[in-house]
Design a protein around this motif. Sequence first.
Motif, PDB file in Angstrom:
ATOM      1  N   SER A   7       0.880  60.761  92.640  1.00 45.49           N
ATOM      2  CA  SER A   7       0.417  59.429  92.384  1.00 45.49           C
ATOM      3  C   SER A   7       1.419  58.579  92.339  1.00 45.49           C
ATOM      4  O   SER A   7       2.798  58.761  91.947  1.00 45.49           O
ATOM      5  N   SER A   8       1.174  57.192  92.786  1.00 48.32           N
ATOM      6  CA  SER A   8       2.438  56.146  92.702  1.00 48.32           C
ATOM      7  C   SER A   8       1.713  54.802  92.105  1.00 48.32           C
ATOM      8  O   SER A   8       0.674  54.756  91.757  1.00 48.32           O
ATOM      9  N   LEU A   9       2.705  53.859  91.978  1.00 49.05           N
ATOM     10  CA  LEU A   9       2.338  52.741  91.318  1.00 49.05           C
ATOM     11  C   LEU A   9       3.133  51.466  91.765  1.00 49.05           C
ATOM     12  O   LEU A   9       4.369  51.673  92.185  1.00 49.05           O
ATOM     13  N   SER A  10       2.453  50.429  92.072  1.00 46.02           N
ATOM     14  CA  SER A  10       3.101  49.315  92.813  1.00 46.02           C
ATOM     15  C   SER A  10       2.778  48.068  92.170  1.00 46.02           C
ATOM     16  O   SER A  10       1.794  47.891  91.524  1.00 46.02           O
ATOM     17  N   ILE A  11       3.693  46.950  92.615  1.00 43.53           N
ATOM     18  CA  ILE A  11       3.222  45.798  92.336  1.00 43.53           C
ATOM     19  C   ILE A  11       3.169  45.117  93.853  1.00 43.53           C
ATOM     20  O   ILE A  11       3.967  45.229  94.760  1.00 43.53           O
ATOM     21  N   THR A  12       1.945  44.517  94.103  1.00 42.49           N
ATOM     22  CA  THR A  12       1.631  43.449  95.180  1.00 42.49           C
ATOM     23  C   THR A  12       2.432  42.069  95.098  1.00 42.49           C
ATOM     24  O   THR A  12       2.390  41.756  93.982  1.00 42.49           O
ATOM     25  N   LEU A  13       2.809  41.850  96.245  1.00 41.88           N
ATOM     26  CA  LEU A  13       3.800  40.663  96.223  1.00 41.88           C
ATOM     27  C   LEU A  13       3.469  39.566  96.711  1.00 41.88           C
ATOM     28  O   LEU A  13       2.534  39.408  97.695  1.00 41.88           O
ATOM     29  N   ASP A  14       3.719  38.056  96.402  1.00 41.17           N
ATOM     30  CA  ASP A  14       3.059  36.983  96.636  1.00 41.17           C
ATOM     31  C   ASP A  14       3.658  36.449  97.974  1.00 41.17           C
ATOM     32  O   ASP A  14       2.974  35.819  98.862  1.00 41.17           O
ATOM     33  N   LEU A  15       4.944  36.966  98.245  1.00 42.77           N
ATOM     34  CA  LEU A  15       5.765  36.126  99.279  1.00 42.77           C
ATOM     35  C   LEU A  15       5.217  36.740 100.897  1.00 42.77           C
ATOM     36  O   LEU A  15       5.347  35.932 101.614  1.00 42.77           O
ATOM     37  N   PHE A  16       5.084  37.857 100.831  1.00 45.97           N
ATOM     38  CA  PHE A  16       5.055  38.529 101.937  1.00 45.97           C
ATOM     39  C   PHE A  16       3.436  39.071 102.439  1.00 45.97           C
ATOM     40  O   PHE A  16       2.966  39.810 101.540  1.00 45.97           O
ATOM     41  N   TYR A  19      -5.454  45.658  96.423  1.00 46.34           N
ATOM     42  CA  TYR A  19      -5.464  44.946  95.096  1.00 46.34           C
ATOM     43  C   TYR A  19      -4.383  44.293  94.921  1.00 46.34           C
ATOM     44  O   TYR A  19      -3.083  44.659  95.170  1.00 46.34           O
ATOM     45  N   GLY A  20      -4.475  43.253  93.974  1.00 46.55           N
ATOM     46  CA  GLY A  20      -3.225  42.277  93.582  1.00 46.55           C
ATOM     47  C   GLY A  20      -2.744  43.002  92.135  1.00 46.55           C
ATOM     48  O   GLY A  20      -3.384  43.741  91.724  1.00 46.55           O
ATOM     49  N   GLY A  21      -1.749  42.423  91.854  1.00 44.76           N
ATOM     50  CA  GLY A  21      -1.111  42.886  90.575  1.00 44.76           C
ATOM     51  C   GLY A  21      -0.470  44.231  90.616  1.00 44.76           C
ATOM     52  O   GLY A  21       0.189  44.713  91.561  1.00 44.76           O
ATOM     53  N   PHE A  22      -0.660  44.755  89.568  1.00 45.95           N
ATOM     54  CA  PHE A  22      -0.232  46.447  89.447  1.00 45.95           C
ATOM     55  C   PHE A  22      -1.394  47.400  89.893  1.00 45.95           C
ATOM     56  O   PHE A  22      -2.483  47.009  89.350  1.00 45.95           O
ATOM     57  N   VAL A  23      -0.846  47.957  90.771  1.00 43.86           N
ATOM     58  CA  VAL A  23      -1.736  49.030  91.150  1.00 43.86           C
ATOM     59  C   VAL A  23      -1.729  50.465  91.198  1.00 43.86           C
ATOM     60  O   VAL A  23      -0.284  50.695  91.345  1.00 43.86           O
ATOM     61  N   ILE A  78      -4.690  48.203  88.165  1.00 41.63           N
ATOM     62  CA  ILE A  78      -4.319  48.357  86.587  1.00 41.63           C
ATOM     63  C   ILE A  78      -4.126  47.264  85.603  1.00 41.63           C
ATOM     64  O   ILE A  78      -4.296  47.096  84.477  1.00 41.63           O
ATOM     65  N   LEU A  79      -3.512  46.155  86.445  1.00 36.32           N
ATOM     66  CA  LEU A  79      -3.276  45.066  85.630  1.00 36.32           C
ATOM     67  C   LEU A  79      -3.374  43.679  86.842  1.00 36.32           C
ATOM     68  O   LEU A  79      -2.447  43.982  87.700  1.00 36.32           O
ATOM     69  N   ASP A  80      -4.091  42.719  86.213  1.00 31.96           N
ATOM     70  CA  ASP A  80      -4.323  41.533  87.158  1.00 31.96           C
ATOM     71  C   ASP A  80      -2.735  40.791  87.463  1.00 31.96           C
ATOM     72  O   ASP A  80      -1.908  40.899  86.589  1.00 31.96           O
ATOM     73  N   GLN A  81      -2.651  40.257  88.604  1.00 31.65           N
ATOM     74  CA  GLN A  81      -1.456  39.530  89.120  1.00 31.65           C
ATOM     75  C   GLN A  81      -0.855  38.473  88.093  1.00 31.65           C
ATOM     76  O   GLN A  81       0.216  38.235  87.776  1.00 31.65           O
ATOM     77  N   LYS A  82      -2.062  37.910  87.262  1.00 29.68           N
ATOM     78  CA  LYS A  82      -1.519  36.766  86.397  1.00 29.68           C
ATOM     79  C   LYS A  82      -1.220  37.136  85.036  1.00 29.68           C
ATOM     80  O   LYS A  82      -0.780  36.546  84.104  1.00 29.68           O
ATOM     81  N   ALA A  83      -1.503  38.702  84.819  1.00 29.63           N
ATOM     82  CA  ALA A  83      -1.314  39.196  83.484  1.00 29.63           C
ATOM     83  C   ALA A  83      -0.061  39.424  82.852  1.00 29.63           C
ATOM     84  O   ALA A  83       0.176  39.221  81.890  1.00 29.63           O
ATOM     85  N   TRP A  84       1.068  39.410  84.054  1.00 30.02           N
ATOM     86  CA  TRP A  84       2.488  39.692  83.601  1.00 30.02           C
ATOM     87  C   TRP A  84       3.028  39.239  84.617  1.00 30.02           C
ATOM     88  O   TRP A  84       3.431  39.907  85.740  1.00 30.02           O
ATOM     89  N   ASN A  85       4.026  38.066  84.543  1.00 30.05           N
ATOM     90  CA  ASN A  85       4.620  37.514  85.309  1.00 30.05           C
ATOM     91  C   ASN A  85       6.084  38.401  85.580  1.00 30.05           C
ATOM     92  O   ASN A  85       6.830  38.321  84.536  1.00 30.05           O
ATOM     93  N   LEU A  86       6.622  38.969  86.633  1.00 23.34           N
ATOM     94  CA  LEU A  86       7.573  39.385  86.772  1.00 23.34           C
ATOM     95  C   LEU A  86       8.387  38.851  87.970  1.00 23.34           C
ATOM     96  O   LEU A  86       7.614  38.280  88.928  1.00 23.34           O
TER      97      LEU A  86
END
Length: 324
Positions: A30-39, A145-149, A167-175
């Motif tokens: 299994s893997s875990l990612s962050i969807t990115l706003d720019l690309f 999905y957006g955010g953490f997936v 697993i976590l909405d994009q607005k819930a934790w800004n990195l």
Amino acid sequence: MKATAKAHTNIALIKYWGKRNEELILPTNSSLSITLDLFYTETTVEFDERLTTDIFYLNGEEKGTDETAKVSRFLNHVRKLTGDTRFAIVSSQNHVPTAAGFASSASGYAALAAASSKALGLELDGKELSKLARRGSGSACRSIYGGFVEWKKGVKEDGCDSYAVPILDQKAWNLSILSVMIESKQKKILSREGMKRTVQTSPFYDGWLKATEQELRIAKKAIEKRDFEMLGETLEKNAFKMHATTLGADPPFFYWQPATLEIIDCVQHLRSQGLLAYVTIDAGPNVKVICQPDDERKVFQTLNEIDSVKEIFVCHPGPGISYL
Ligand code: DP6
């Protein structure tokens, strides 16, 4: 019978590295990612009974047989779901700078899955869409999905339980994710080929599988607690382990360049001064540096002073699939 969808690319914090089924694109971990706003990629698909073949435009240019065949193979999965036999015109705009070193396959296949299924009148939910996107490229299933997936590897042979979940909405934790480009002329070993060779020949692969499950658990815990240090330590270790497996492959290979190490060194130096920043690296020499938004400027300025750094793109968590 026409639809347009937009999908953003993603960066894995816990890597997908290796398949248990090549045809269905089923992962060994299994893997875990962050969807990115720019690309992102925007794709329009139109099925038309007058067409005698699929046609594929990328950034306004009609593509040749090889690239169109990949798109056709993917459309066949959608055609099979509906029984529709019509061909389609697919037109994609990639807002993923080639220089950015991001595989556009994640956003590309996620957008293609969404637009083509919608154009054929299928109302797929996130889970079904994720499974469909997975058939094009594994990492694409996370871009639904957006955010953490998290992409749950699943255990079933037919892949019915292998899909992404938010697993976590994009607005819930800004990195801040700084995508650091370096000069590189090296011929690329594609991730598909690299992971296959590693699974088949690297004695380190078992170690990777054992460690990555544990790291995924820790990373999820860190996200839940918004514990950046715990997340950073874990994602960096995970990336290094993935790259270590390639050195054990036969023939051995590696994705790093001298400049890759310079950036790692620079980030570790920042850390020794108390600034929390961490690196992750995919199947190429470029580095993504992850830090907290308050440190973004300082990290950018420090990395920008390295001669071999060509360009830095600053990203943040982005949204999931949308229809235009
Ligand atoms: C290192 O999703 O591009 O970026 O499923 O063969 O198309 P295929 O591979 P792909 O592999 C991505 C590998 C990676 C790690 C990751 O994104 O999880």
